[in-house]
Design a protein around this motif. Structure first.
Motif, PDB file in Angstrom:
ATOM      1  N   LEU A 136       0.848  -1.040   0.045  1.00 46.97           N
ATOM      2  CA  LEU A 136       0.030  -0.059  -0.148  1.00 46.97           C
ATOM      3  C   LEU A 136       0.759   1.335   0.027  1.00 46.97           C
ATOM      4  O   LEU A 136       0.574   2.265  -0.672  1.00 46.97           O
ATOM      5  CB  LEU A 136      -0.788  -0.222   1.072  1.00 46.97           C
ATOM      6  CG  LEU A 136      -1.857   0.902   1.552  1.00 46.97           C
ATOM      7  CD1 LEU A 136      -3.086   0.536   2.139  1.00 46.97           C
ATOM      8  CD2 LEU A 136      -1.004   1.822   2.677  1.00 46.97           C
ATOM      9  N   ASP A 287       0.365  -4.337   9.200  1.00 45.19           N
ATOM     10  CA  ASP A 287      -0.452  -4.121   7.950  1.00 45.19           C
ATOM     11  C   ASP A 287      -1.483  -5.234   7.882  1.00 45.19           C
ATOM     12  O   ASP A 287      -1.973  -5.370   6.903  1.00 45.19           O
ATOM     13  CB  ASP A 287       0.715  -4.419   6.772  1.00 45.19           C
ATOM     14  CG  ASP A 287       1.063  -5.866   6.777  1.00 45.19           C
ATOM     15  OD1 ASP A 287       1.134  -6.720   7.643  1.00 45.19           O
ATOM     16  OD2 ASP A 287       1.387  -6.271   5.650  1.00 45.19           O
ATOM     17  N   HIS A 373      -7.871  -1.490  -0.316  1.00 42.39           N
ATOM     18  CA  HIS A 373      -7.016  -2.465  -0.327  1.00 42.39           C
ATOM     19  C   HIS A 373      -6.903  -3.820   0.023  1.00 42.39           C
ATOM     20  O   HIS A 373      -5.978  -4.568   0.245  1.00 42.39           O
ATOM     21  CB  HIS A 373      -5.655  -1.967   0.100  1.00 42.39           C
ATOM     22  CG  HIS A 373      -5.188  -0.608  -0.662  1.00 42.39           C
ATOM     23  ND1 HIS A 373      -4.270  -0.624  -1.739  1.00 42.39           N
ATOM     24  CD2 HIS A 373      -5.363   0.770  -0.256  1.00 42.39           C
ATOM     25  CE1 HIS A 373      -4.155   0.802  -2.225  1.00 42.39           C
ATOM     26  NE2 HIS A 373      -4.820   1.491  -1.347  1.00 42.39           N
ATOM     27  N   ASN A 477      -3.854  -2.178 -10.036  1.00 42.63           N
ATOM     28  CA  ASN A 477      -2.429  -1.362  -9.572  1.00 42.63           C
ATOM     29  C   ASN A 477      -1.610  -1.244 -10.656  1.00 42.63           C
ATOM     30  O   ASN A 477      -1.610  -2.023 -11.537  1.00 42.63           O
ATOM     31  CB  ASN A 477      -1.835  -2.291  -8.645  1.00 42.63           C
ATOM     32  CG  ASN A 477      -2.529  -1.948  -7.042  1.00 42.63           C
ATOM     33  OD1 ASN A 477      -2.420  -2.501  -6.282  1.00 42.63           O
ATOM     34  ND2 ASN A 477      -3.279  -0.863  -6.826  1.00 42.63           N
ATOM     35  N   GLU A 665      -5.759 -11.711  -1.718  1.00 48.98           N
ATOM     36  CA  GLU A 665      -4.550 -10.741  -2.063  1.00 48.98           C
ATOM     37  C   GLU A 665      -5.321  -9.721  -3.067  1.00 48.98           C
ATOM     38  O   GLU A 665      -5.577 -10.141  -4.068  1.00 48.98           O
ATOM     39  CB  GLU A 665      -3.379 -11.417  -2.757  1.00 48.98           C
ATOM     40  CG  GLU A 665      -2.158 -10.482  -3.192  1.00 48.98           C
ATOM     41  CD  GLU A 665      -1.536 -10.102  -1.712  1.00 48.98           C
ATOM     42  OE1 GLU A 665      -2.083  -9.117  -1.106  1.00 48.98           O
ATOM     43  OE2 GLU A 665      -0.523 -11.014  -1.310  1.00 48.98           O
ATOM     44  N   SER A 667      -4.186  -7.368  -4.780  1.00 52.79           N
ATOM     45  CA  SER A 667      -3.861  -7.214  -6.101  1.00 52.79           C
ATOM     46  C   SER A 667      -2.358  -7.850  -6.142  1.00 52.79           C
ATOM     47  O   SER A 667      -2.003  -8.745  -7.002  1.00 52.79           O
ATOM     48  CB  SER A 667      -3.629  -5.776  -6.603  1.00 52.79           C
ATOM     49  OG  SER A 667      -2.901  -5.455  -7.657  1.00 52.79           O
ATOM     50  N   GLY A 668      -1.559  -7.282  -5.313  1.00 54.45           N
ATOM     51  CA  GLY A 668      -0.222  -7.544  -5.409  1.00 54.45           C
ATOM     52  C   GLY A 668       0.483  -6.709  -6.312  1.00 54.45           C
ATOM     53  O   GLY A 668      -0.165  -6.187  -7.276  1.00 54.45           O
TER      54      GLY A 668
HETATM   55  O1  HBZ Z   1      -1.871  -3.296  -0.802  1.00 58.22           O
HETATM   56  C1  HBZ Z   1      -1.644  -3.952   0.226  1.00 58.22           C
HETATM   57  C2  HBZ Z   1      -2.460  -5.653  -0.435  1.00 58.22           C
HETATM   58  O2  HBZ Z   1      -2.240  -6.585   0.462  1.00 58.22           O
HETATM   59  C3  HBZ Z   1      -1.945  -5.777  -1.780  1.00 58.22           C
HETATM   60  O3  HBZ Z   1      -2.678  -6.837  -2.468  1.00 58.22           O
HETATM   61  C4  HBZ Z   1      -2.025  -4.705  -2.600  1.00 58.22           C
HETATM   62  O4  HBZ Z   1      -1.352  -4.907  -3.942  1.00 58.22           O
HETATM   63  C5  HBZ Z   1      -1.274  -3.331  -2.152  1.00 58.22           C
HETATM   64  C6  HBZ Z   1      -1.587  -2.269  -3.031  1.00 58.22           C
HETATM   65  O5  HBZ Z   1      -2.898  -2.003  -3.385  1.00 58.22           O
HETATM   66  N1  HBZ Z   1      -2.205  -3.977   1.106  1.00 58.22           N
HETATM   67  C7  HBZ Z   1      -1.153  -3.146   1.924  1.00 58.22           C
HETATM   68  O6  HBZ Z   1       0.120  -3.151   1.718  1.00 58.22           O
HETATM   69  N2  HBZ Z   1      -1.606  -2.875   3.559  1.00 58.22           N
HETATM   70  C8  HBZ Z   1      -1.031  -2.289   4.343  1.00 58.22           C
HETATM   71  O7  HBZ Z   1       0.462  -2.163   3.998  1.00 58.22           O
HETATM   72  C9  HBZ Z   1      -1.504  -1.676   5.661  1.00 58.22           C
HETATM   73  C10 HBZ Z   1      -0.961  -0.870   6.436  1.00 58.22           C
HETATM   74  C11 HBZ Z   1      -1.648  -0.739   7.496  1.00 58.22           C
HETATM   75  C12 HBZ Z   1      -2.764  -1.244   8.003  1.00 58.22           C
HETATM   76  C13 HBZ Z   1      -3.349  -1.879   7.040  1.00 58.22           C
HETATM   77  C14 HBZ Z   1      -2.895  -2.312   6.092  1.00 58.22           C
HETATM   78  O8  HBZ Z   1      -3.294  -0.757   9.324  1.00 58.22           O
END
Ligand code: HBZ
Length: 820
Positions: A136, A287, A373, A477, A665, A667-668
């Motif tokens: 993210l 996360d 996300h 993404n 997931e 997107s990744g």
């Molecule tokens: O966001 C990711 C998803 O798992 C991944 O599939 C996707 O490609 C990416 C971009 O859209 N989600 C995260 O990385 N989420 C976090 O890092 C996160 C950070 C703090 C939080 C919750 C989630 O409180």
């Protein structure tokens, strides 16, 4: 005239003639000039660190000027601007990226070499700005880069965490976290603007009164924190634009007069100071789940309130009205972390700028948009009502009114369907639900891959989507491939430039020009030779960090991402142990040599994830030291995964592991980075793997496992993991509990087989195991045929252009932000 003015004027003069002052830059002159100003020395007698700082400052000044010229031009043209609100920007390093984007890399490399400095050593000083957890945060940075490259006026807002994502060390096989003091060197990229500090109010209570027949509301008895903005300039590839990432730092309002404090008060005052400053102290490293901590809520409000105040101030200065806000400003909410934008924008419009509710709501809804996300329920943010009201009393009262009106509306749409209405409410069960707050307000809501958006539409956001389907859309993404391909894999990039021309540097879709070479033996051999060089580079790093020798001719099979049960690193390592047993049983058998490489951080309190890291480390010890298997199988866990490490690992990958349970997931993006570097995916049909498959076809990907609907169906039927255990798999599980790995992993096995920790095998690792092993056999078989594998790799590179963040940002600009 002093030297500082002299140099500033020079840059300004350049800028007036040309929006790209860097075109007329003399690197040696510029560096010497900066060195004289800052350190009173020149290249001839400067230290490496002085050169680093002088180079960064020179680049920063160029970007400052570009940003000024670009900003003025946007103001003149009254262009609509976008503000990207995100608790995380995983920037990584900046120096090389900026020089590359400005087209100055080669010139500075040469100028420094002439002065006896190796620019690669200077790059190595540049710390990762690790202001994010994973995908993210990195996505936010990729989008800043892309938007800037396409001349979109975009400002990022986040927090200037003193400590970014922790440094990971493996001590006795267990992950330990250490603070990441990135500002020690990274401060060079930041420019403070103390004069633009903004007051943010916490606590107190709400007071209401009548003022000349007008109903007034205010928060009283609050405590203030000042948010000080720090600018980090963002460059774009070959672009006239430079944008800003604004990072807020918290401090106490008035610096107190020390003499006026008695000794006791002095200490208390310092304590108060420290309390205020803790708000921007550290990035939350989780996360995966919400912790509901007061400090996290304060961070979120600091970001939102300070940013919105500064956006409104700038807007009013330009237009002398707020009513045209949605026409001139788009504010994007990156996941729910900045969802307080909804009530805070309402509060500012109503309390501070005298709008009535309906008009304020109309402006708010038309200005805000939101990206989701995750579909994991434990990650959907909810705040305890008491905590929320205590910290943000006025914002809470606005949420109550939003909720009251929402429920009134829902009662008309879904009469008496209390289950649905409760599910959609902003406040229910003593919690404030941030996703519903975004759904209630934002004019656009998007998912991050086709499958993920389908799941939002038909699953967790179904009820909202039924009422206003036109608000929901997909934006798959994308990645800043100039960092992830051009900078991290210069060998491949130079080769591609010679072979198909440099068009792909501007437009990633031009990578398709590679396709006609898919049967060209020379090209295939060249590509494999480049891959081999990148594998040698990674092998050297592995030997250096882990003391393990790996064979660059083995298959480099790579899984790099945050450690999560749903991402199923456990499936990967169980399969590695399964291969190990096969080799042990048949040491002279024909076996394609393989190196399995992992890198992953687990959030600090996520014990199961840490156990999986331990298992990987234990398996690597056993396998790497077993003379029976030595040249056939190696396992490596690389510590402290971060952007700059990813940049070395990714170009060396043959196989990209994208093996999450289907449907989880979102997107990744690592999948895209590996693909564009020629790695072939082994994966489930999850997230953007679905779209990678669409691009390359069945022939050029190794798919396995249940599809998302099959996962659902199996849950419906009843999932019994033991039904999927073959004798071979049982023998692998026995290794975990027998102690042969140097320790016992009973908890991990229990989590797969029993209900002791909740559902047994909640991510269906065992159900997908056999098909995963089959797909891995296919990998080995195909790899035997070097040409065939090289062709797959070529096709992956050629078809990866669609995953450029340029494409993604353009979709946001056209369909969500309505930029011109
Ligand atoms: O966001 C990711 C998803 O798992 C991944 O599939 C996707 O490609 C990416 C971009 O859209 N989600 C995260 O990385 N989420 C976090 O890092 C996160 C950070 C703090 C939080 C919750 C989630 O409180």
């Amino acid at each position: 005239m002093n030297k500082k003015q002299n140099s500033k004027q020079k840059i300004q003069k350049l800028a007036e003639n040309d929006a790209r002052p860097e075109r007329a830059i003399q690197p040696t002159e510029l560096l010497n000039d900066t060195l004289r100003r800052i350190f009173g020395c020149e290249l001839a007698d400067a230290t490496q660190k002085q050169v680093y700082r002088a180079l960064c400052i020179s680049v920063r000044e160029l970007l400052t000027e570009k940003n000024r010229v670009f900003g003025n031009r946007c103001t003149e043209k009254e262009r609509k601007e976008v503000y990207y609100m995100s608790m995380e920007f995983l920037v990584g390093t900046s120096l090389r990226n900026n020089l590359f984007n400005l087209g100055l890399e080669a010139e500075f490399r040469k100028a420094l070499a002439d002065a006896g400095f190796d620019i690669d050593e200077i790059y190595a000083i540049d710390p990762d700005a690790g202001l994010g957890n994973g995908g993210l945060g990195r996505l936010a940075s990729c989008y800043m880069d892309a938007a800037t490259g396409m001349d979109y006026p975009m400002t990022g807002f986040s927090i200037r965490y003193e400590f970014g994502i922790f440094k990971q060390k493996i001590v006795d096989g267990w992950q330990m976290e250490f603070p990441d003091n990135w500002l020690e060197m990274g401060d060079v990229w930041l420019q403070a603007r103390e004069d633009d500090a903004v007051e943010v109010k916490f606590g107190g209570e709400v007071r209401e009164w009548m003022d000349n027949d007008r109903f007034k509301v205010a928060q009283v008895g609050y405590s203030s924190v000042m948010a000080v903005p720090y600018d980090m300039y963002i460059s774009g590839y070959d672009s006239d634009a430079a944008n800003r990432l604004v990072l807020w730092s918290a401090k106490l309002p008035q610096s107190f007069d020390m003499a006026a404090f008695s000794r006791g008060d002095y200490v208390r005052a310092l304590e108060r100071n420290a309390m205020a400053e803790t708000i921007s102290k550290v990035l939350y490293p989780a996360d995966d789940h919400i912790q509901g901590k007061r400090l996290r809520l304060k961070q979120q409000y600091l970001l939102v309130s300070a940013s919105l105040q500064s956006i409104l101030k700038k807007h009013y200065k330009k237009y002398r009205t707020y009513t045209n806000l949605p026409e001139k400003v788009a504010i994007h909410i990156n996941d729910t972390h900045p969802a307080l934008c909804v009530p805070e924008l309402m509060r500012l419009l109503i309390d501070e700028h005298d709008f009535g509710w309906d008009e304020a709501w109309d402006i708010t809804c038309r200005t805000l948009s939101y990206t989701n996300h995750t579909v994991m329920s434990e990650a959907l943010e909810r705040w305890n009502v008491d905590l929320f009201r205590e910290q943000l009393p006025r914002v809470y009262s606005i949420c109550q009114e939003i909720n009251r009106r929402l429920i009134e509306h829902l009662c008309a749409v879904y009469p008496n369907d209390w289950g649905k209405i409760n599910y959609m409410a902003v406040i229910a069960n003593n919690e404030v639900r941030m996703a519903n707050l975004c759904l209630a307000a934002c004019h656009k809501v998007n998912g991050v891959s086709k499958l993920h958006t389908d799941i939002l539409r038909n699953g967790i956001f179904r009820d909202y989507c039924q009422i206003t389907p036109e608000r929901f859309l997909n934006v798959t993404n994308g990645i800043a491939y100039r960092r992830w391909l051009c900078q991290s894999d210069p060998l491949l990039t130079d080769y591609l430039k010679q072979l198909i021309g440099g068009d792909f540097l501007r437009d990633a879709r031009a990578l398709e020009k590679l396709l006609p070479y898919q049967n060209d033996e020379k090209v295939l051999a060249d590509l494999m030779a480049i891959k081999r060089k990148n594998k040698e580079r990674l092998a050297a790093l592995i030997e250096n960090q882990n003391g393990v020798r790996v064979d660059p001719d083995s298959i480099f099979d790579i899984q790099i991402k945050r450690l999560h049960e749903y991402k199923r690193q456990l499936l990967n390592i169980l399969h590695v142990l399964y291969l190990y047993r096969q080799i042990k049983a048949n040491p002279h058998g024909d076996f394609m040599p393989r190196t399995f490489i992992f890198a992953a951080k687990a959030s600090a309190g996520y014990i199961r994830a840490k156990q999986i890291i331990s298992l990987i480390v234990a398996a690597s010890k056993l396998i790497n030291n077993d003379p029976d298997v030595n040249d056939k199988l190696k396992v490596v866990f690389l510590e402290d995964y971060k952007v700059s490490l990813a940049e070395i690992i990714i170009p060396a990958a043959d196989i990209s592991e994208q093996i999450s349970i289907a449907g989880k997931e979102a997107s990744g993006t690592g999948n895209m980075k590996l693909m564009i570097n020629g790695a072939v995916t082994i994966g489930t049909l999850d997230g953007a793997n679905v779209e990678i498959h669409e691009q390359v076809g069945d022939e050029n990907i190794f798919l396995f496992g249940m599809k998302a609907h099959e996962v659902e169906e199996l849950w419906q039927r009843g999932y019994h993991p033991t039904e999927f255990i073959t004798p071979e798999l049982q023998a692998v599980l026995d290794m975990l509990t027998s102690g042969v790995l140097g320790q016992r992993f009973d908890d991990l096995v229990d989590s797969l087989l029993t209900n002791r920790f909740g559902t047994a095998d909640p991510y269906m690792t065992l159900a997908d195991f056999q098909d995963y092993a089959r797909a891995q056999r296919d990998v080995a078989a195909v790899y035997q045929d070097k040409q065939r594998f090289a062709r797959m790799s070529l096709i992956n590179i050629a078809k990866a252009g669609i995953f450029s963040s340029d494409r993604a940002v353009k979709e946001y600009a056209d369909e969500i932000w309505n930029l011109d």
